[in-house]
Design an enzyme around this catalytic site. Structure first.
Site, mmCIF file in Angstrom:
data_model
loop_
_atom_site.group_PDB
_atom_site.id
_atom_site.type_symbol
_atom_site.label_atom_id
_atom_site.label_comp_id
_atom_site.label_asym_id
_atom_site.label_seq_id
_atom_site.Cartn_x
_atom_site.Cartn_y
_atom_site.Cartn_z
ATOM 1 N N ASN A 187 0.875 -1.177 0.000
ATOM 2 C CA ASN A 187 0.000 0.000 0.000
ATOM 3 C C ASN A 187 0.913 1.228 0.000
ATOM 4 O O ASN A 187 1.517 1.551 1.014
ATOM 5 C CB ASN A 187 -0.889 -0.024 1.258
ATOM 6 C CG ASN A 187 -1.714 1.238 1.399
ATOM 7 O OD1 ASN A 187 -1.824 2.028 0.443
ATOM 8 N ND2 ASN A 187 -2.305 1.443 2.567
ATOM 9 N N TRP A 188 0.980 1.866 -1.151
ATOM 10 C CA TRP A 188 1.929 2.981 -1.285
ATOM 11 C C TRP A 188 1.457 4.252 -0.582
ATOM 12 O O TRP A 188 2.234 5.189 -0.437
ATOM 13 C CB TRP A 188 2.143 3.289 -2.772
ATOM 14 C CG TRP A 188 3.053 2.341 -3.482
ATOM 15 C CD1 TRP A 188 3.501 1.115 -3.048
ATOM 16 C CD2 TRP A 188 3.644 2.546 -4.773
ATOM 17 N NE1 TRP A 188 4.326 0.552 -3.988
ATOM 18 C CE2 TRP A 188 4.433 1.409 -5.063
ATOM 19 C CE3 TRP A 188 3.583 3.565 -5.715
ATOM 20 C CZ2 TRP A 188 5.146 1.277 -6.245
ATOM 21 C CZ3 TRP A 188 4.293 3.436 -6.891
ATOM 22 C CH2 TRP A 188 5.068 2.307 -7.162
ATOM 23 N N LYS A 189 0.196 4.307 -0.243
ATOM 24 C CA LYS A 189 -0.367 5.524 0.374
ATOM 25 C C LYS A 189 -0.014 6.749 -0.483
ATOM 26 O O LYS A 189 0.010 6.648 -1.697
ATOM 27 C CB LYS A 189 0.141 5.673 1.811
ATOM 28 C CG LYS A 189 -0.024 4.399 2.632
ATOM 29 C CD LYS A 189 0.220 4.636 4.081
ATOM 30 C CE LYS A 189 0.237 3.301 4.812
ATOM 31 N NZ LYS A 189 0.137 3.444 6.239
ATOM 32 N N HIS B 243 -9.749 1.621 4.669
ATOM 33 C CA HIS B 243 -8.478 1.741 5.396
ATOM 34 C C HIS B 243 -8.668 2.723 6.552
ATOM 35 O O HIS B 243 -9.349 3.737 6.401
ATOM 36 C CB HIS B 243 -7.378 2.228 4.448
ATOM 37 C CG HIS B 243 -6.014 2.086 5.034
ATOM 38 N ND1 HIS B 243 -5.520 2.984 5.962
ATOM 39 C CD2 HIS B 243 -5.046 1.155 4.852
ATOM 40 C CE1 HIS B 243 -4.301 2.594 6.320
ATOM 41 N NE2 HIS B 243 -3.987 1.492 5.660
ATOM 42 N N GLU C 296 -6.856 4.925 7.751
ATOM 43 C CA GLU C 296 -6.447 6.317 7.475
ATOM 44 C C GLU C 296 -7.552 7.066 6.726
ATOM 45 O O GLU C 296 -7.681 8.286 6.860
ATOM 46 C CB GLU C 296 -5.125 6.325 6.680
ATOM 47 C CG GLU C 296 -3.956 5.958 7.579
ATOM 48 C CD GLU C 296 -2.712 5.483 6.857
ATOM 49 O OE1 GLU C 296 -2.639 5.573 5.623
ATOM 50 O OE2 GLU C 296 -1.799 5.010 7.548
ATOM 51 N N GLU D 90 -5.984 -4.941 10.263
ATOM 52 C CA GLU D 90 -4.947 -3.931 10.483
ATOM 53 C C GLU D 90 -5.224 -3.202 11.792
ATOM 54 O O GLU D 90 -5.974 -2.209 11.807
ATOM 55 C CB GLU D 90 -4.959 -2.904 9.348
ATOM 56 C CG GLU D 90 -4.629 -3.471 7.992
ATOM 57 C CD GLU D 90 -3.954 -2.410 7.123
ATOM 58 O OE1 GLU D 90 -2.855 -2.656 6.661
ATOM 59 O OE2 GLU D 90 -4.540 -1.323 6.947
ATOM 60 N N GLY E 161 2.077 1.922 10.760
ATOM 61 C CA GLY E 161 3.089 2.971 10.667
ATOM 62 C C GLY E 161 3.803 3.278 11.975
ATOM 63 O O GLY E 161 4.499 4.282 12.080
ATOM 64 N N SER F 31 2.943 -2.505 10.311
ATOM 65 C CA SER F 31 4.380 -2.574 10.606
ATOM 66 C C SER F 31 5.008 -3.917 10.234
ATOM 67 O O SER F 31 5.854 -4.428 10.967
ATOM 68 C CB SER F 31 4.634 -2.223 12.073
ATOM 69 O OG SER F 31 4.235 -0.881 12.311
HETATM 70 C C1 PEP Z 1 -1.022 0.144 6.007
HETATM 71 O O1 PEP Z 1 -1.203 1.334 6.097
HETATM 72 O O2 PEP Z 1 -1.820 -0.543 5.348
HETATM 73 C C2 PEP Z 1 0.131 -0.434 6.683
HETATM 74 C C3 PEP Z 1 0.082 -1.678 6.989
HETATM 75 O O3 PEP Z 1 1.190 0.425 6.941
HETATM 76 P P1 PEP Z 1 2.587 0.046 7.647
HETATM 77 O O4 PEP Z 1 3.052 -1.257 7.054
HETATM 78 O O5 PEP Z 1 3.491 1.183 7.331
HETATM 79 O O6 PEP Z 1 2.298 -0.106 9.100
#
Ligand code: PEP
Length: 266
Positions: free
Chosen positions: A11-13, A97, A99, A174, A180, A219
């Site tokens: 997931n590049w965000k 998601h 976010e 998640e 993050g 993470s």
């Molecule tokens: C995400 O936002 O989907 C995610 C898993 O981010 P990270 O791996 O940076 O925690």
């Protein structure tokens, strides 16, 4: 024998540049060649879907978007429809998601509509669920995740559910506190939640529950991928930060591929 093929999704965000993406995608395309035991994808910002299609077509690295509009067409400035996304050869769309839920206050109703639009567009939804730290601390983690999973299941009538099964919908667990932060759930915590999510899905369709991929996000790194992906109900990973570096994402993908090959050895 595991019925589920592991899925690793980046997931590049809000990251990327045309030049940087070109290097990253071409490196990944080359690095992942021949790793055929697992499915791989990257979900890129909308504006880079065309580039992903150009650079990844014909490879074993699939691509997708990070959301989709609840509308099909019309006076909806800035919205991107499922049909538009599908035109760029996308297979996946990330939905709900945390976010998005937090920043844009995406309600359950909106997410449910987006889910349906994704299905109509032939896109495979990756539906995100997960509790916040305060909810876990209060002992409410399962209750929160249950509500999110049931909200999704209840919003799909029989036809939509059949379509979701046909498109191999995915659930991503998640935990919000792990995204993050560098603090991932323990393999046991994640395994327990994945098994719980599978039970919730089994109440609607026991056969599909055995088949649906429930992937973990929060993470994931090359250092913890092995222990997380070794858990029986963790069918892959949604990877944020570690997906932005070709070497790290490749390492995670290799770990997944090796584990898959081992689990299929007689
Ligand atoms: C995400 O936002 O989907 C995610 C898993 O981010 P990270 O791996 O940076 O925690």
């Amino acid at each position: 024998m595991n019925l589920r093929r592991t899925l690793i999704v980046g997931n590049w965000k809000l990251h990327g540049t045309l030049a940087g993406n070109q290097t990253l995608l071409l490196q990944l395309r080359a690095n992942l060649r021949g790793l055929d035991a697992v499915d791989f994808a990257v979900c890129v910002p909308y504006v880079y879907l065309f580039q992903a299609q150009q650079l990844l077509s014909g490879s074993n690295l699939l691509w997708g978007s990070q959301n989709v509009s609840q509308y099909d067409v019309g006076a909806y400035t800035s919205c991107i429809s499922a049909a538009m996304i599908a035109e760029f050869g996308c297979q996946f769309v990330i939905l709900a998601h945390s976010e998005r839920r937090m920043l844009r206050l995406e309600s359950h109703e909106v997410t449910a509509q987006r889910f349906l639009r994704a299905l109509e567009g032939g896109l495979t939804p990756i539906y995100c669920v997960g509790e916040a730290q305060a909810e876990r601390d209060a002992g409410l983690a399962e209750e929160v995740v249950k509500r999110q999973v049931l909200n999704m299941l209840h919003s799909l009538d029989d036809d939509a559910f059949a379509r979701a099964k046909q498109l191999n919908m995915v659930v991503a667990y998640e935990p919000v506190w792990a995204i993050g932060t560098g603090q991932h759930a323990s393999p046991q915590e994640a395994q327990a939640m994945h098994a719980f999510i599978r039970e919730l899905i089994a109440a609607r369709d026991p056969l599909f529950a055995k088949r649906i991929r429930i992937i973990y996000g929060g993470s994931i790194t090359a250092d913890n991928a092995q222990e997380m992906l070794s858990m029986p109900d963790i069918d892959g990973a949604l990877v944020g930060r570690s997906a932005l570096v070709a070497e790290t994402f490749t390492q995670i993908c290799r770990i997944a591929n090796d584990l898959s090959l081992k689990s299929h050895q007689p």
